[in-house]
Design a protein around this motif. Structure first.
Motif, PDB file in Angstrom:
ATOM      1  N   LEU A  27       1.335   5.697   9.460  1.00 32.42           N
ATOM      2  CA  LEU A  27       2.645   5.115   9.780  1.00 32.42           C
ATOM      3  C   LEU A  27       2.465   3.710  10.326  1.00 32.42           C
ATOM      4  N   GLU A  28       1.427   3.524  11.134  1.00 31.10           N
ATOM      5  CA  GLU A  28       1.193   2.205  11.680  1.00 31.10           C
ATOM      6  C   GLU A  28       0.523   1.283  10.669  1.00 31.10           C
ATOM      7  N   GLU A  29      -0.408   1.857   9.902  1.00 27.85           N
ATOM      8  CA  GLU A  29      -1.099   1.030   8.906  1.00 27.85           C
ATOM      9  C   GLU A  29      -0.110   0.476   7.887  1.00 27.85           C
ATOM     10  N   ALA A  30       0.905   1.284   7.539  1.00 33.75           N
ATOM     11  CA  ALA A  30       1.912   0.822   6.592  1.00 33.75           C
ATOM     12  C   ALA A  30       2.611  -0.416   7.124  1.00 33.75           C
ATOM     13  N   ALA A  31       2.700  -0.533   8.450  1.00 28.23           N
ATOM     14  CA  ALA A  31       3.310  -1.726   9.037  1.00 28.23           C
ATOM     15  C   ALA A  31       2.307  -2.861   9.149  1.00 28.23           C
ATOM     16  N   ILE A  66       4.766  -3.747  15.787  1.00 25.75           N
ATOM     17  CA  ILE A  66       4.495  -2.368  15.380  1.00 25.75           C
ATOM     18  C   ILE A  66       4.852  -1.418  16.500  1.00 25.75           C
ATOM     19  N   PHE A  67       4.497  -1.790  17.716  1.00 24.92           N
ATOM     20  CA  PHE A  67       4.817  -0.938  18.850  1.00 24.92           C
ATOM     21  C   PHE A  67       6.322  -0.773  18.997  1.00 24.92           C
ATOM     22  N   LYS A  68       7.016  -1.897  18.866  1.00 28.89           N
ATOM     23  CA  LYS A  68       8.472  -1.905  19.073  1.00 28.89           C
ATOM     24  C   LYS A  68       9.214  -1.229  17.909  1.00 28.89           C
ATOM     25  N   ASP A  69       8.787  -1.514  16.680  1.00 18.81           N
ATOM     26  CA  ASP A  69       9.535  -1.025  15.510  1.00 18.81           C
ATOM     27  C   ASP A  69       9.108   0.361  15.048  1.00 18.81           C
ATOM     28  N   ILE A  70       7.854   0.703  15.262  1.00 18.23           N
ATOM     29  CA  ILE A  70       7.363   1.978  14.707  1.00 18.23           C
ATOM     30  C   ILE A  70       7.010   2.977  15.817  1.00 18.23           C
ATOM     31  N   VAL A  71       6.051   2.615  16.648  1.00 17.43           N
ATOM     32  CA  VAL A  71       5.518   3.605  17.594  1.00 17.43           C
ATOM     33  C   VAL A  71       6.596   4.120  18.548  1.00 17.43           C
ATOM     34  N   MET A  72       7.301   3.208  19.195  1.00 17.16           N
ATOM     35  CA  MET A  72       8.299   3.635  20.180  1.00 17.16           C
ATOM     36  C   MET A  72       9.413   4.469  19.549  1.00 17.16           C
ATOM     37  N   PRO A  73      10.041   3.985  18.468  1.00 18.51           N
ATOM     38  CA  PRO A  73      11.104   4.813  17.860  1.00 18.51           C
ATOM     39  C   PRO A  73      10.626   6.182  17.403  1.00 18.51           C
ATOM     40  N   VAL A  74       9.409   6.230  16.857  1.00 17.26           N
ATOM     41  CA  VAL A  74       8.904   7.526  16.396  1.00 17.26           C
ATOM     42  C   VAL A  74       8.694   8.467  17.582  1.00 17.26           C
ATOM     43  N   MET A 100       0.837  -1.202   0.000  1.00 16.77           N
ATOM     44  CA  MET A 100       0.000   0.000   0.000  1.00 16.77           C
ATOM     45  C   MET A 100       0.867   1.245   0.000  1.00 16.77           C
ATOM     46  N   VAL A 101       0.452   2.237  -0.771  1.00 16.83           N
ATOM     47  CA  VAL A 101       1.138   3.527  -0.796  1.00 16.83           C
ATOM     48  C   VAL A 101       0.134   4.579  -0.331  1.00 16.83           C
ATOM     49  N   PHE A 102       0.513   5.307   0.730  1.00 11.79           N
ATOM     50  CA  PHE A 102      -0.414   6.254   1.329  1.00 11.79           C
ATOM     51  C   PHE A 102      -0.225   7.651   0.741  1.00 11.79           C
ATOM     52  N   GLN A 103      -1.298   8.423   0.832  1.00 15.79           N
ATOM     53  CA  GLN A 103      -1.254   9.795   0.341  1.00 15.79           C
ATOM     54  C   GLN A 103      -0.160  10.602   1.042  1.00 15.79           C
ATOM     55  N   SER A 104       0.004  10.331   2.343  1.00 14.32           N
ATOM     56  CA  SER A 104       1.007  11.063   3.118  1.00 14.32           C
ATOM     57  C   SER A 104       2.358  10.349   3.079  1.00 14.32           C
ATOM     58  N   TYR A 105       2.532   9.411   2.180  1.00 13.26           N
ATOM     59  CA  TYR A 105       3.743   8.575   2.044  1.00 13.26           C
ATOM     60  C   TYR A 105       3.882   7.574   3.190  1.00 13.26           C
ATOM     61  N   ALA A 106       3.748   8.088   4.465  1.00 13.72           N
ATOM     62  CA  ALA A 106       3.927   7.217   5.630  1.00 13.72           C
ATOM     63  C   ALA A 106       5.257   6.493   5.597  1.00 13.72           C
ATOM     64  N   VAL A 107       6.289   7.193   5.148  1.00 13.89           N
ATOM     65  CA  VAL A 107       7.639   6.638   5.242  1.00 13.89           C
ATOM     66  C   VAL A 107       8.080   6.798   6.687  1.00 13.89           C
ATOM     67  N   TRP A 108       8.576   5.726   7.284  1.00 15.09           N
ATOM     68  CA  TRP A 108       8.920   5.791   8.711  1.00 15.09           C
ATOM     69  C   TRP A 108      10.110   6.709   8.926  1.00 15.09           C
ATOM     70  N   PRO A 109       9.930   7.761   9.731  1.00 16.00           N
ATOM     71  CA  PRO A 109      10.947   8.812   9.824  1.00 16.00           C
ATOM     72  C   PRO A 109      12.228   8.376  10.532  1.00 16.00           C
ATOM     73  N   HIS A 110      12.154   7.323  11.321  1.00 13.72           N
ATOM     74  CA  HIS A 110      13.330   6.931  12.107  1.00 13.72           C
ATOM     75  C   HIS A 110      14.151   5.835  11.417  1.00 13.72           C
ATOM     76  N   MET A 111      13.729   5.408  10.230  1.00 14.88           N
ATOM     77  CA  MET A 111      14.468   4.364   9.514  1.00 14.88           C
ATOM     78  C   MET A 111      15.031   4.952   8.230  1.00 14.88           C
ATOM     79  N   ASN A 112      16.201   4.478   7.821  1.00 16.41           N
ATOM     80  CA  ASN A 112      16.729   4.963   6.546  1.00 16.41           C
ATOM     81  C   ASN A 112      16.001   4.271   5.394  1.00 16.41           C
ATOM     82  N   THR A 172       2.213  -5.087   6.163  1.00 17.07           N
ATOM     83  CA  THR A 172       3.299  -6.050   5.971  1.00 17.07           C
ATOM     84  C   THR A 172       3.087  -7.316   6.787  1.00 17.07           C
ATOM     85  N   GLY A 173       2.077  -7.310   7.675  1.00 17.08           N
ATOM     86  CA  GLY A 173       1.824  -8.491   8.489  1.00 17.08           C
ATOM     87  C   GLY A 173       2.481  -8.429   9.850  1.00 17.08           C
ATOM     88  N   ALA A 174       2.985  -7.250  10.224  1.00 17.98           N
ATOM     89  CA  ALA A 174       3.625  -7.126  11.533  1.00 17.98           C
ATOM     90  C   ALA A 174       2.583  -7.250  12.641  1.00 17.98           C
TER      91      ALA A 174
END
Ligand SMILES: Nc1ncnc2c1ncn2[C@@H]1O[C@H](COP(=O)(O)OP(=O)(O)OP(=O)(O)O)[C@@H](O)[C@H]1O
Ligand SMILES: [Mg+2]
Lengths: 326, 557
Positions: B171-175, B185-193, A85-97, B178-180
């Motif tokens: 940001l969470e839906e994108a994860a 999701i909490f560990k990889d996305i929410v907490m780091p963000v 899925m590609v979101f309108q807001s990109y939703a690229v995770w800001p803390h990952m390269n 992927t089947g996370a």
């Protein structure tokens, strides 16, 4: 059987019926657009396919597997539907390269490290982000972030790639470029695409099939050519491209501005009417003339300007028109 | 730059220099002076006297421990109230919110009465077991950590709750796609963000702990457990030392170095990491289902909320209603006589009058100065904007205790020309309040000025409006709310201000907080508690008034 099937899909939010029974079939590798004005339910349909929103009624089949059925009480979780899925807001995770963003789905699927690396690098190359894998999102432009999101959606080779107005946050030039790239990548990867947009240009250019939506109903489903040249409803005709409407009795006729040619006298064409020039607008690559006739106003567009003064009479001829019952 | 601006800059620079720049310079200079010459003696003394560096270690230790504990608890509370399907969320939020109305030193007093040597818990324990031993002691290190943790957890909760709510759900839906799993999701996305905001919250709590005077003084004096702030006070009043002022100044400098370093470290850490968390129009992320634990989680956090807010208030209320301190709490021992006594005390009447006057005036002056400087820094940008902004935000990094010392050093001697000393008058308290709170006024007002589109102002200028017209017809109406809020946000904390006042009050110039303090040090707990109830009521009332006036859902006092 089609690759993806939506059968009798309905959605109510409380009392409000947002989707009113949608049937849609998508073949493998097809690029299908959901096109409609704001609030018509495009996002809702996409999110039902993704599993973020539960339909009130109906069935969803993806790649031969029923992932949702109200009747048979089937619900397959989002993560198990094999989607990108590609979101309108990109939703690229800001803390990952860039690399970690794109590799994340593979990591979740527990692919071996080597495999993860190979697939990620390959898809990054496809979207033109080679050499940027160590960069963080804040150092990327909007278009590049969009590509990261695209790569992340494609890396698992999903059954369907879902895109919700992915280009609407980009500026005009970048949008055109991304449009072309998106089509190229789709043809290369042969991924099946469900694409949400309210921009008719995007839908016409990119799709194999367009679903025109209005207030939760599918007004028409067809190829871009069918939708453009043979709209079945006035709504479709009006929403996609420009259309003149002439009334005659209880019938309405639709004529595209570029179908019409301007002459001094009646020509040997299927249809014709005389009109008076009211307004002329120069639009660069084309010229737009507004005529008043006894059946209504007619806009005519031609690439080559005609010598006609405001207030002068002319004869308008065309071969093709669409008839709407009303 | 036009003439009006020039005049305003001059006025602002002068005010800030006298109010903030001068005291801060004086404290630095005095810390390096002895008998009129430059020296490092005072610092040597700071680090050679065991009591001083013990205080430093105590400060660091209790602040760090409490910060870590409150971060864990506060983040937990914020997570459960925003991200799960736990029941009672509203009530839990209200309980936490009300905690802000109780000044920390009153919370410390409350717990002293619950867990102190003659507190309820120890009395029950002794009655039940018949032993003369004490079950718990609130005094010293652990008690201070305990009270800091409770208050800190509320602060962390407030900050993190709004951040949890702000994470863009895509940001969470994108994860999810992927089947996370929700844990992944909490560990990889929410907490780091959220990590940068967690750091921010931790630093906020740490600085607030290490600057706090009330809690360590209520819970430390009895067992001679000093932190930097209370030690500074002790040194200042130690007239057996010849250089007590100078050593207090050096200790203050050490404290300021710690706060400034922490705040700078925060800015460094967060640079470039300020992720945009602003929500798009996508709906909220789905709530994590707790299943069978749902109810228990709700109950756990309600109990914690009661523990944090209701227990201290009940304890204070109970004491304020008993006829004599130490009597068991029962209907027959209850009376309102403490309130009657307190209301008749001249001390109370003076303190009430003083506090109201100080809070009112200080809020007006601070808002006035804050407004002018904010205008100069945000709207009429000149090359003087940066230095002005630097000076006016300085007090934000200076603990109240240090500010108090600085003000004393600056205003102890008679003002030249006028030949009049502010020391031992109410005016020195007013000066201290204004110096300390202009930062806050500046932040609130400049924040809202940044939101004004330049073109609104320019449109008025184009149509020929004068500066005064632009101000009165465009700028002020647009930021009226934030000026009002700024006023309340200074008025309310001034009403209960302890840290500055405790150094600066004098007989006849008491404030509400110092009155409570004197009463409780004199052992008059019932009166101290009755007065505390009055303050808490007053603060709650003011918060409600502010909420009503500005249609705000929730406010912090
Ligand atoms: N969670 C929800 N609760 C209630 N109503 C909703 C919810 N989500 C969507 N709707 C309503 O459903 C209708 C369709 O919304 P949807 O987001 O699918 O529209 P859209 O076609 O994607 O519009 P846009 O082009 O503005 O994105 C709207 O009227 C919207 O208000
Ligand atoms: Mg949408």
């Amino acid at each position: 059987m089609a690759y993806i099937e939506l059968k009798g899909l309905k959605k109510k939010f409380g009392e409000k019926e947002v989707i009113r029974g949608l049937d849609l079939e998508i073949e493998k590798g097809e690029f299908v657009s959901l096109l409609g004005p704001s609030g018509c339910g495009k996002t809702t349909i996409l999110r039902m396919v993704a599993g973020f929103v539960d339909p009130t009624e109906g069935e969803i089949i993806i790649g031969g597997n029923t992932v949702y059925s109200s009747e048979k009480n089937i619900y397959v979780k989002t993560g198990k539907r094999n989607l990108g899925m590609v979101f309108q807001s990109y939703a690229v995770w800001p803390h990952m390269n860039v690399f970690d963003n794109v590799a994340y789905p593979l990591k979740i699927q527990k692919l071996p490290k080597e495999e993860q690396k190979r697939k990620t690098m390959e898809i990054l190359k496809q979207v033109g982000l080679e050499g940027r894998e160590k960069d963080f999102p804040w150092s990327l432009s909007g278009g590049q972030q969009q590509r990261v999101a695209l790569a992340r959606g494609l890396v698992m080779e999903p059954a369907v790639l879902l895109l919700d107005e992915p280009l609407s946050n980009l500026d005009v030039q970048l949008r055109q470029k991304m449009k072309e790239e998106l089509m190229e990548i789709q043809q290369r990867t042969k991924v099946t695409v469900l694409y949400v947009t309210h921009d008719q240009g995007e839908a016409l250019q990119m799709s194999d099939k367009i679903v025109v939506l209005n207030k939760g109903n599918a007004e028409q489903i067809g190829t871009p050519e069918e939708i453009y040249h043979h709209p079945k409803t006035i709504f479709t005709a009006d929403f996609v491209g420009k259309m003149n409407f002439l009334k005659n009795g209880n019938k309405t006729f639709g004529i595209r501005p570029e179908y019409i040619s301007i002459g001094k006298e009646k020509k040997d064409r299927a249809y014709g009417i005389s009109g008076r020039l009211e307004r002329y607008i120069f639009e660069g690559n084309r010229n737009s003339y507004l005529f008043s006739t006894e059946e209504g106003e007619l806009t005519v567009e031609t690439p080559i300007p005609v010598s006609l003064l405001k207030g002068e009479q002319a004869y308008l001829n065309w071969d093709q028109q669409v008839e709407f019952e009303r | 730059m036009n003439r009006t601006n020039k005049g305003m800059i001059l006025l602002a620079a002068l005010l800030l220099a006298v109010l903030i720049g001068y005291p801060v310079c004086i404290i630095l200079i005095r810390s390096f002076t002895l008998n009129g010459g430059f020296t490092l003696e005072n610092y040597k003394e700071v680090f050679s006297d065991v009591r001083n560096y013990e205080a430093l270690l105590h400060s660091l230790w209790v602040s760090v421990c409490a910060t870590v504990l409150s971060t864990v608890i506060g983040c937990g509370a914020a997570y459960f109230t925003t991200r799960t399907d736990m029941p009672f969320k509203k009530s839990i939020h209200r309980l936490f919110l009300f905690n802000f109305f109780i000044p920390p030193f009153i919370i410390a007093m409350a717990w002293q009465q619950i867990l102190g040597p003659v507190g309820v818990v120890n009395r029950w324990y002794q009655e039940i077991t018949g032993s003369t031993e004490k079950l718990v002691t609130i005094y010293g290190q652990n008690g201070i950590i305990f009270v800091f943790t409770l208050s800190g957890s509320v602060m962390v909760y407030m900050v993190m709750k709004s951040n949890f709510e702000k994470i863009q759900s895509s940001l969470e839906e994108a994860a999810v796609i992927t089947g996370a799993s929700s844990f992944q999701i909490f560990k990889d996305i929410v907490m780091p963000v959220l990590k940068p905001s967690v750091y921010s919250a931790m630093i906020l709590v740490f600085v607030s702990n290490i600057s706090n005077y009330g809690v360590p003084s209520v819970l430390g004096f009895h067992v001679s457990y000093y932190t930097l702030t209370t030690r500074i006070h002790q040194v200042l009043e130690d007239f057996s030392m010849t250089n007590n002022m100078e050593v207090a100044a050096s200790l203050s400098a050490v404290l300021v170095i710690i706060t400034v370093l922490t705040l700078t470290a925060k800015d460094r850490m967060l640079k470039g990491k300020e992720f945009t968390l602003i929500t798009g129009k996508s709906e909220k992320a789905a709530l994590n289902e707790l299943g069978v634990w749902r109810k228990w989680a709700g109950i756990l956090w309600v109990v914690y909320g009661i523990f944090v807010t209701v227990c201290p208030i009940l304890s204070i209320l109970a004491t304020s209603l008993t006829k004599a301190y130490g009597l068991p709490f029962s209907v027959k021992n209850m009376s309102l006589k403490n309130f009657a006594t307190v209301f008749q005390m001249p001390l109370f009447q003076r303190a009430m009058g003083n506090s109201l006057f100080l809070a009112f005036t200080a809020a007006f002056l601070a808002v006035g100065i804050g407004f002018v400087v904010a205008y100069l820094c945000v709207m009429a940008k000149t090359r003087f904007s940066r230095p002005l902004e630097f000076v006016i935000t300085m007090p934000g990094a200076i603990p109240g205790t240090v500010m108090a010392i600085a003000i004393i050093l600056a205003w102890l001697r008679p003002v030249p020309v006028f030949g009049f000393s502010f020391y031992n008058t109410i005016w020195i308290i007013l000066i201290a309040y204004v110096a300390n709170y202009t930062t806050q006024a500046f932040r609130t007002i400049s924040g809202s000025m940044y939101q004004i589109n330049r073109s609104l102002e320019e449109a008025a200028v184009i149509s020929g409006a004068s500066l005064a017209k632009v101000m009165t017809t465009i700028v002020i109406p647009l930021i009226r709310e934030s000026v009002g809020t700024a006023w309340f946000l200074i008025f309310i904390p001034c009403l209960r201000e302890l840290t500055l006042s405790i150094f600066l009050w004098s007989s006849g110039n008491e404030t509400l907080a110092t009155a409570i303090f004197t009463l409780q040090e004199a052992g008059n707990y019932t009166a101290a508690c009755a007065l505390s109830i009055v303050i808490i009521g007053l603060i709650a009332l003011m918060n409600m008034a502010m909420g009503k006036i500005f249609h705000m859902e929730e406010t912090m006092g």
